[in-house]
Design a protein around this motif. Sequence first.
Motif, mmCIF file in Angstrom:
data_model
loop_
_atom_site.group_PDB
_atom_site.id
_atom_site.type_symbol
_atom_site.label_atom_id
_atom_site.label_comp_id
_atom_site.label_asym_id
_atom_site.label_seq_id
_atom_site.Cartn_x
_atom_site.Cartn_y
_atom_site.Cartn_z
ATOM 1 N N ALA A 14 2.196 2.345 -3.402
ATOM 2 C CA ALA A 14 3.234 1.413 -2.942
ATOM 3 C C ALA A 14 2.645 0.117 -2.380
ATOM 4 O O ALA A 14 3.161 -0.971 -2.651
ATOM 5 C CB ALA A 14 4.106 2.098 -1.895
ATOM 6 N N THR A 15 1.532 0.216 -1.628
ATOM 7 C CA THR A 15 0.939 -1.031 -1.109
ATOM 8 C C THR A 15 0.441 -1.880 -2.287
ATOM 9 O O THR A 15 0.574 -3.103 -2.271
ATOM 10 C CB THR A 15 -0.221 -0.765 -0.122
ATOM 11 O OG1 THR A 15 -1.233 0.008 -0.759
ATOM 12 C CG2 THR A 15 0.264 -0.037 1.122
ATOM 13 N N ARG A 17 1.717 -2.142 -5.198
ATOM 14 C CA ARG A 17 2.833 -2.811 -5.889
ATOM 15 C C ARG A 17 3.637 -3.695 -4.938
ATOM 16 O O ARG A 17 4.737 -4.138 -5.267
ATOM 17 C CB ARG A 17 3.718 -1.754 -6.554
ATOM 18 C CG ARG A 17 3.046 -1.121 -7.773
ATOM 19 C CD ARG A 17 3.904 -0.003 -8.354
ATOM 20 N NE ARG A 17 3.926 1.152 -7.457
ATOM 21 C CZ ARG A 17 4.964 1.990 -7.328
ATOM 22 N NH1 ARG A 17 6.064 1.796 -8.032
ATOM 23 N NH2 ARG A 17 4.887 3.005 -6.488
ATOM 24 N N ASN A 18 3.084 -3.938 -3.726
ATOM 25 C CA ASN A 18 3.701 -4.875 -2.777
ATOM 26 C C ASN A 18 5.092 -4.414 -2.337
ATOM 27 O O ASN A 18 6.006 -5.230 -2.197
ATOM 28 C CB ASN A 18 3.784 -6.268 -3.428
ATOM 29 C CG ASN A 18 3.548 -7.379 -2.431
ATOM 30 O OD1 ASN A 18 3.018 -7.158 -1.339
ATOM 31 N ND2 ASN A 18 3.941 -8.591 -2.772
ATOM 32 N N LEU A 19 5.226 -3.104 -2.075
ATOM 33 C CA LEU A 19 6.536 -2.536 -1.746
ATOM 34 C C LEU A 19 6.730 -2.267 -0.258
ATOM 35 O O LEU A 19 7.733 -1.663 0.139
ATOM 36 C CB LEU A 19 6.734 -1.225 -2.531
ATOM 37 C CG LEU A 19 6.847 -1.377 -4.047
ATOM 38 C CD1 LEU A 19 6.820 -0.010 -4.730
ATOM 39 C CD2 LEU A 19 8.125 -2.125 -4.402
ATOM 40 N N THR A 20 5.790 -2.701 0.588
ATOM 41 C CA THR A 20 5.884 -2.383 2.020
ATOM 42 C C THR A 20 7.210 -2.868 2.613
ATOM 43 O O THR A 20 7.886 -2.127 3.337
ATOM 44 C CB THR A 20 4.687 -3.003 2.777
ATOM 45 O OG1 THR A 20 3.482 -2.445 2.239
ATOM 46 C CG2 THR A 20 4.746 -2.691 4.261
ATOM 47 N N LYS A 22 10.119 -3.569 1.124
ATOM 48 C CA LYS A 22 11.291 -2.850 0.585
ATOM 49 C C LYS A 22 11.401 -1.457 1.207
ATOM 50 O O LYS A 22 12.494 -0.978 1.495
ATOM 51 C CB LYS A 22 11.191 -2.735 -0.938
ATOM 52 C CG LYS A 22 11.492 -4.043 -1.640
ATOM 53 C CD LYS A 22 11.689 -3.827 -3.132
ATOM 54 C CE LYS A 22 12.190 -5.115 -3.751
ATOM 55 N NZ LYS A 22 11.507 -5.455 -4.990
ATOM 56 N N ILE A 23 10.246 -0.802 1.393
ATOM 57 C CA ILE A 23 10.266 0.533 1.995
ATOM 58 C C ILE A 23 10.656 0.430 3.465
ATOM 59 O O ILE A 23 11.480 1.203 3.964
ATOM 60 C CB ILE A 23 8.904 1.226 1.778
ATOM 61 C CG1 ILE A 23 8.764 1.589 0.290
ATOM 62 C CG2 ILE A 23 8.750 2.455 2.666
ATOM 63 C CD1 ILE A 23 7.406 2.122 -0.122
ATOM 64 N N ILE A 103 13.568 6.730 -1.134
ATOM 65 C CA ILE A 103 12.367 5.935 -1.433
ATOM 66 C C ILE A 103 11.632 6.496 -2.646
ATOM 67 O O ILE A 103 11.236 5.749 -3.552
ATOM 68 C CB ILE A 103 11.435 5.909 -0.195
ATOM 69 C CG1 ILE A 103 12.089 5.108 0.928
ATOM 70 C CG2 ILE A 103 10.051 5.350 -0.556
ATOM 71 C CD1 ILE A 103 11.395 5.240 2.281
ATOM 72 N N GLU A 106 13.401 5.858 -5.931
ATOM 73 C CA GLU A 106 13.337 4.459 -6.381
ATOM 74 C C GLU A 106 11.929 3.979 -6.716
ATOM 75 O O GLU A 106 11.751 3.170 -7.621
ATOM 76 C CB GLU A 106 13.942 3.534 -5.314
ATOM 77 C CG GLU A 106 15.452 3.591 -5.330
ATOM 78 C CD GLU A 106 16.113 2.510 -4.506
ATOM 79 O OE1 GLU A 106 15.501 1.448 -4.263
ATOM 80 O OE2 GLU A 106 17.253 2.752 -4.083
ATOM 81 N N PHE A 107 10.931 4.479 -5.960
ATOM 82 C CA PHE A 107 9.616 3.844 -6.065
ATOM 83 C C PHE A 107 8.473 4.751 -6.502
ATOM 84 O O PHE A 107 7.446 4.249 -6.979
ATOM 85 C CB PHE A 107 9.231 3.212 -4.722
ATOM 86 C CG PHE A 107 10.234 2.209 -4.206
ATOM 87 C CD1 PHE A 107 10.594 1.114 -4.988
ATOM 88 C CD2 PHE A 107 10.808 2.343 -2.955
ATOM 89 C CE1 PHE A 107 11.511 0.174 -4.525
ATOM 90 C CE2 PHE A 107 11.726 1.413 -2.475
ATOM 91 C CZ PHE A 107 12.082 0.324 -3.271
ATOM 92 N N SER A 115 4.405 7.379 -2.969
ATOM 93 C CA SER A 115 4.764 6.206 -2.148
ATOM 94 C C SER A 115 4.768 6.376 -0.623
ATOM 95 O O SER A 115 4.472 5.427 0.091
ATOM 96 C CB SER A 115 6.123 5.618 -2.566
ATOM 97 O OG SER A 115 6.099 5.275 -3.935
#
Length: 140
Positions: A14-15, A17-20, A22-23, A103, A106-107, A115
């Motif tokens: 997740a980090t 894919r730059n999802l911090t 959104k999470i 989460i 979705e991710f 994630s």
Amino acid sequence: MAVERTLSIIKPDATRRNLTGKINAKFEEAGLRIVAQKRIQLTKAQAGEFYKVHAERPFYDELCDFMASEPVVVQVLEGEGAIAKNREVMGATNPADADEGTIRAEFAESVGENSVHGSDAPETAAAEIAYYFSGLELVG
Ligand code: ADP
């Protein structure tokens, strides 16, 4: 219900894919407050110590490699029933089984690269928070 704290980790898939953000929005929308947070690079030995309860499982080595592959964001979430609430927002371990809107649904990319981590009980939450944070870093 009592106010609790739980340990959350945003994992390398997740980090990367730059999802911090959104999470974190999912946590905040669920009423969980991020009371401590830092981005760190775990060594394989540190990941192994954290996940030692899984040492006999076939995926342990792969899990430790994954957790040390790129930075993670470790955080303390606070709120009423925070431990169970966080597990709800995370969804099932395997994203194929996770409820819509969670989460992991979705991710997450797979059962291993899913994630997020969240403590599963008050005793583990206390031990896991203490593994990553000192008392001085916890501002309620
Ligand atoms: P959870 O993180 O939902 O509490 P577990 O405690 O069972 O799940 O597992 C810890 C972590 O180990 C999972 O989040 C996942 O990253 C990894 N894992 C669990 N089962 C498998 C598996 N069958 N194959 C690969 N990795 C797994």
